[in-house]
Motif scaffolding. Structure first.
Motif, PDB file in Angstrom:
ATOM      1  N   ALA A 172      20.723 -85.692 -39.617  1.00  8.46           N
ATOM      2  CA  ALA A 172      21.487 -86.105 -38.430  1.00  8.46           C
ATOM      3  C   ALA A 172      21.030 -85.217 -37.268  1.00  8.46           C
ATOM      4  O   ALA A 172      21.752 -84.326 -36.836  1.00  8.46           O
ATOM      5  N   PRO A 173      19.814 -85.451 -36.776  1.00  3.41           N
ATOM      6  CA  PRO A 173      19.224 -84.485 -35.835  1.00  3.41           C
ATOM      7  C   PRO A 173      19.998 -84.332 -34.532  1.00  3.41           C
ATOM      8  O   PRO A 173      19.962 -83.267 -33.922  1.00  3.41           O
ATOM      9  N   GLY A 174      20.707 -85.364 -34.100  1.00  3.62           N
ATOM     10  CA  GLY A 174      21.472 -85.244 -32.860  1.00  3.62           C
ATOM     11  C   GLY A 174      22.518 -84.152 -32.956  1.00  3.62           C
ATOM     12  O   GLY A 174      22.677 -83.331 -32.044  1.00  3.62           O
ATOM     13  N   ILE A 175      23.241 -84.112 -34.074  1.00  2.00           N
ATOM     14  CA  ILE A 175      24.238 -83.066 -34.272  1.00  2.00           C
ATOM     15  C   ILE A 175      23.583 -81.823 -34.861  1.00  2.00           C
ATOM     16  O   ILE A 175      24.019 -80.698 -34.620  1.00  2.00           O
ATOM     17  N   GLY A 176      22.529 -82.016 -35.645  1.00  2.00           N
ATOM     18  CA  GLY A 176      21.854 -80.887 -36.282  1.00  2.00           C
ATOM     19  C   GLY A 176      21.286 -79.909 -35.275  1.00  2.00           C
ATOM     20  O   GLY A 176      21.355 -78.691 -35.460  1.00  2.00           O
ATOM     21  N   ALA A 177      20.732 -80.428 -34.183  1.00  5.48           N
ATOM     22  CA  ALA A 177      20.147 -79.557 -33.162  1.00  5.48           C
ATOM     23  C   ALA A 177      21.213 -78.667 -32.542  1.00  5.48           C
ATOM     24  O   ALA A 177      20.996 -77.475 -32.301  1.00  5.48           O
ATOM     25  N   VAL A 178      22.384 -79.250 -32.279  1.00  3.38           N
ATOM     26  CA  VAL A 178      23.469 -78.493 -31.657  1.00  3.38           C
ATOM     27  C   VAL A 178      24.074 -77.506 -32.657  1.00  3.38           C
ATOM     28  O   VAL A 178      24.371 -76.358 -32.320  1.00  3.38           O
ATOM     29  N   LEU A 179      24.232 -77.962 -33.903  1.00  2.00           N
ATOM     30  CA  LEU A 179      24.801 -77.094 -34.939  1.00  2.00           C
ATOM     31  C   LEU A 179      23.929 -75.872 -35.174  1.00  2.00           C
ATOM     32  O   LEU A 179      24.427 -74.758 -35.256  1.00  2.00           O
ATOM     33  N   GLN A 180      22.618 -76.091 -35.293  1.00  2.00           N
ATOM     34  CA  GLN A 180      21.753 -74.947 -35.570  1.00  2.00           C
ATOM     35  C   GLN A 180      21.769 -73.968 -34.396  1.00  2.00           C
ATOM     36  O   GLN A 180      21.661 -72.764 -34.598  1.00  2.00           O
ATOM     37  N   ASP A 181      21.916 -74.485 -33.163  1.00  2.00           N
ATOM     38  CA  ASP A 181      21.950 -73.591 -32.005  1.00  2.00           C
ATOM     39  C   ASP A 181      23.258 -72.797 -31.976  1.00  2.00           C
ATOM     40  O   ASP A 181      23.260 -71.612 -31.638  1.00  2.00           O
ATOM     41  N   LEU A 182      24.361 -73.441 -32.352  1.00  2.00           N
ATOM     42  CA  LEU A 182      25.624 -72.705 -32.453  1.00  2.00           C
ATOM     43  C   LEU A 182      25.490 -71.598 -33.500  1.00  2.00           C
ATOM     44  O   LEU A 182      25.917 -70.461 -33.275  1.00  2.00           O
ATOM     45  N   GLY A 183      24.861 -71.922 -34.625  1.00  2.00           N
ATOM     46  CA  GLY A 183      24.653 -70.909 -35.653  1.00  2.00           C
ATOM     47  C   GLY A 183      23.808 -69.754 -35.164  1.00  2.00           C
ATOM     48  O   GLY A 183      24.109 -68.584 -35.441  1.00  2.00           O
ATOM     49  N   ALA A 184      22.754 -70.060 -34.412  1.00  2.00           N
ATOM     50  CA  ALA A 184      21.903 -69.003 -33.864  1.00  2.00           C
ATOM     51  C   ALA A 184      22.686 -68.149 -32.868  1.00  2.00           C
ATOM     52  O   ALA A 184      22.526 -66.924 -32.821  1.00  2.00           O
ATOM     53  N   ALA A 185      23.548 -68.781 -32.079  1.00  2.00           N
ATOM     54  CA  ALA A 185      24.366 -68.025 -31.127  1.00  2.00           C
ATOM     55  C   ALA A 185      25.304 -67.073 -31.866  1.00  2.00           C
ATOM     56  O   ALA A 185      25.461 -65.910 -31.481  1.00  2.00           O
ATOM     57  N   ILE A 186      25.915 -67.561 -32.943  1.00  2.00           N
ATOM     58  CA  ILE A 186      26.821 -66.717 -33.721  1.00  2.00           C
ATOM     59  C   ILE A 186      26.054 -65.563 -34.364  1.00  2.00           C
ATOM     60  O   ILE A 186      26.525 -64.426 -34.393  1.00  2.00           O
ATOM     61  N   ARG A 187      24.864 -65.857 -34.863  1.00  2.00           N
ATOM     62  CA  ARG A 187      24.075 -64.828 -35.545  1.00  2.00           C
ATOM     63  C   ARG A 187      23.478 -63.816 -34.570  1.00  2.00           C
ATOM     64  O   ARG A 187      23.393 -62.628 -34.871  1.00  2.00           O
TER      65      ARG A 187
END
Length: 202
Positions: free
Chosen positions: A56-71
């Motif tokens: 689900a790349p549309g949501i996946g792109a945003v999710l992975q960026d949120l994860g990177a921000a948290i990390r």
């Protein structure tokens, strides 16, 4: 026997939108520095929640960026971040999250005794900020409610920004744990139906 419910996408399977997400994950901040757990399987597919995101790349792109921000982009210490992630893993019974972040946690200084206390849901720290963070996250995970008195107690040691960061962290890692439950994503190289060899409570 339950097996993974999604086809593992290798680099040659990806369309342009999926490839963009793959490159963000495999080539981003997560891929720099020491690798405490493998992002990539031998066939180039992504392990854990990242493989799910590609579907689900549309949501996946945003999710992975949120994860990177948290990390990588908050004011939380590495120890506080990993303590909180392991609290979510324990509360959700998430085998992959525990497996991955036990390794990261050790790398940022969590001891065997601390990991054991996290595994049984009874973590305490002598550092007041760490302890306030752990209590705050435990409240979120046990009841979804932070009472006025719990908030006042957290506020003595945590800034508003830190409480926001922790609240979002808990929500994000809960979301990843839920994704891995729905699609039966386990630890790489271990059949999800096998009895787990970890000691944390479900």
């Amino acid at each position: 026997m339950t097996t993974e419910r999604l086809r593992r996408l290798t680099p040659e399977d990806l369309d342009d939108a999926q490839r963009a997400v793959y490159d963000l994950i495999a080539g981003g901040d997560r891929a720099k520095g020491p690798q405490h757990f493998p992002l990539l399987a031998e066939d180039g597919s992504l392990n854990g929640p990242f493989g799910v995101m590609l579907h689900a790349p549309g949501i996946g792109a945003v999710l992975q960026d949120l994860g990177a921000a948290i990390r990588f982009r908050t004011d939380l210490t590495a120890r506080i971040r990993e303590i909180a992630i392991l609290q979510v893993a324990q509360a959700m019974g998430s085998e992959f999250e525990w497996w991955a972040h036990e390794r990261v946690g050790r790398a940022v200084g969590l001891t065997d005794d601390e990991l054991l206390s996290l595994a049984v849901g009874g973590f305490h720290s002598d550092d007041p900020t760490e302890n306030a963070s752990a209590v705050f996250c435990a409240n979120l995970l046990s009841s979804n409610v932070v009472t006025d008195s719990e908030f006042a107690s957290a506020e003595e040691h945590l800034s508003a920004e830190q409480m926001i960061n922790l609240t979002v962290l808990v929500g994000y890692y809960r979301t990843l744990a839920q994704l891995m439950q729905v699609f039966v994503i386990g630890v790489p190289g271990r059949n999800p139906a096998d009895p787990a060899d970890h000691h944390h409570a479900h």
